[in-house]
Scaffold this active site. Structure first.
Site, PDB file in Angstrom:
ATOM      1  CB  CYS A   1      27.252  34.303  42.594  1.00  0.00           C
ATOM      2  SG  CYS A   1      27.250  34.304  44.352  1.00  0.00           S
TER       3      CYS A   1
ATOM      4  CB  CYS B   1      27.191  37.511  44.861  1.00  0.00           C
ATOM      5  SG  CYS B   1      28.227  36.090  45.017  1.00  0.00           S
TER       6      CYS B   1
END
Lengths: 300, 102
Positions: free
Chosen positions: B31, B34
């Site tokens: 991700c 993230c």
């Protein structure tokens, strides 16, 4: 007072920062979330000159570090408005107001919303705008995709590998992409729902079902845990509409020189009217806008 | 204090029984947003000792992700005395993260 304020730290904005700093100007980059913009969601970039394969995060970080090393200042504050005072532009964020001689608006675009009640509240609780980002949370569950364009079709195909059932819901009688119907038909768990609109999202703490209205007016409840919205993108120009001419879709009307209706305010990247929205064209816009801004500053 | 990695096994001790508010960062290796949020949380954890910051990898801890109804990441969940008091989905700057803990 800065020479140039850049709104948005995506590839266009950060490239503009690099060019403006190399031209010896003081630069403030204002960004609402984190640097990088949309590209950080890309797992792989394979079409940027000199990079055979680089992740979006790595690309954005390299560009950020390059701009920062040259002396560009970054502040993570959302810009809510720009005021044109001729030779000075006031840029107001949620935290402060900054002044510059020239401003480059490189705000990019955001996912278009369906505009149904509770849609915002359910983001992260079933509603998503990125199938490849969030699809894995819906393994073995029923999901729906809203949209009839190529992104919606790709999302449905991607999700069909993970989810139990995928409803593809679109307003038009036909999907816009040639051959899409045939491609989708190869997947037994994809259900096509043409000429349908979503009328409500039914949730307690998380999405439980959606109500779909058919062309004949009948309504149907579909039990889904996920709704992937793929109905296009919206350029983030709304806050600057008074200073920048926008076309009917909200994109900033500007030629290759990145000028706008207001002298000293420039646009760069995906929020501008253009033929091709790619990393390399965003970077090119950044370079052009910064160079034009530097030229403009000489006239003050 | 640095950001602590927690898993299903030590979640109760590290988070639910903690003696101060805990900011749980649900994330994954694949991700992008993230990865951008990570350093922001690391910075806050170094500056503040009135809050504990922990990281949960959703791929390694599916049960936790499911228990907390995580459907999109990054997702920050603030837990006080074992109860969720706040959450935010998506990448946000440092000031917005700190506002969640207030």
């Amino acid at each position: 007072m800065y020479d140039i304020i850049i709104v948005g730290a995506g590839p266009a904005g950060m490239t503009a920062a690099v060019y403006a700093k190399r031209a010896g100007k003081s630069v403030l980059v204002l960004e609402a979330s984190g640097y990088g913009g949309q590209i950080i969601k890309a797992a792989e970039i394979r079409n940027y000159p000199t990079e055979k394969n680089i992740s979006g995060v790595e690309f954005a970080t390299k560009l950020y570090e390059q701009a920062e090393a040259l002396g560009a200042e970054f502040r993570f504050e959302k810009v809510i408005g720009i005021e044109d005072k001729g030779s000075e532009k006031l840029v107001t964020t949620v935290a402060d107001t900054y002044t510059a001689g020239a401003v480059i608006v490189a705000t990019g675009s955001d996912s278009r919303k369906l505009g149904i009640a509770d849609e915002d509240k359910l983001v992260g609780r079933g509603v998503s705008y990125c199938a490849t980002c969030d699809g894995s949370f819906f393994r073995g569950k029923n999901v729906a995709v809203a949209g009839g364009g190529s992104t919606a079709v790709d999302d449905a195909l991607y999700l069909s590998q993970l989810a139990e059932k995928v409803y593809l819901i679109y307003r038009t009688p036909k999907l816009s992409e040639e051959g899409a119907k045939e491609k989708l038909a190869e997947h037994e768990n994809i259900v096509l729902m043409p000429e349908c609109g979503i009328t409500s999202l039914n949730a307690d703490k998380k999405l439980e079902s959606i109500t779909v209205k058919h062309k004949d007016g009948t309504e149907e409840n579909l039990d889904v845990s996920g709704l992937f919205v793929a109905v296009g993108r919206v350029p983030e120009n709304q806050n600057f509409a008074k200073l920048i001419d926008l076309n009917e879709k909200g994109y900033a009307v500007s030629g290759e020189n990145c000028h706008t209706a207001t002298p000293g305010i420039f646009v760069a990247g995906d929020n501008r009217v253009k033929e091709l929205r790619q990393l390399v064209t965003a970077a090119a816009d950044g370079a052009v806008a910064a160079t034009e801004a530097v030229k403009y500053l000489r006239t003050l | 204090m640095a950001v602590i990695k927690v898993n299903q096994a030590d979640f109760e001790n590290e988070v639910l029984k903690a003696d101060k508010p805990v900011l749980v960062d649900f994330n994954a290796d694949w991700c992008g947003p993230c990865k951008m949020l990570g350093p922001v949380l690391e910075e806050i954890s170094e500056q503040r000792d009135d809050v504990k910051i922990v990281s949960v990898n959703v791929d390694d801890n599916r049960e936790l992700a499911e228990k907390y109804d995580i459907y999109s990441i990054p997702c920050i969940v603030v837990i006080k005395n074992g109860e969720e008091v706040n959450r935010h989905v998506g990448l946000i700057p440092k000031s917005a993260v700190e506002a969640l803990i207030k």
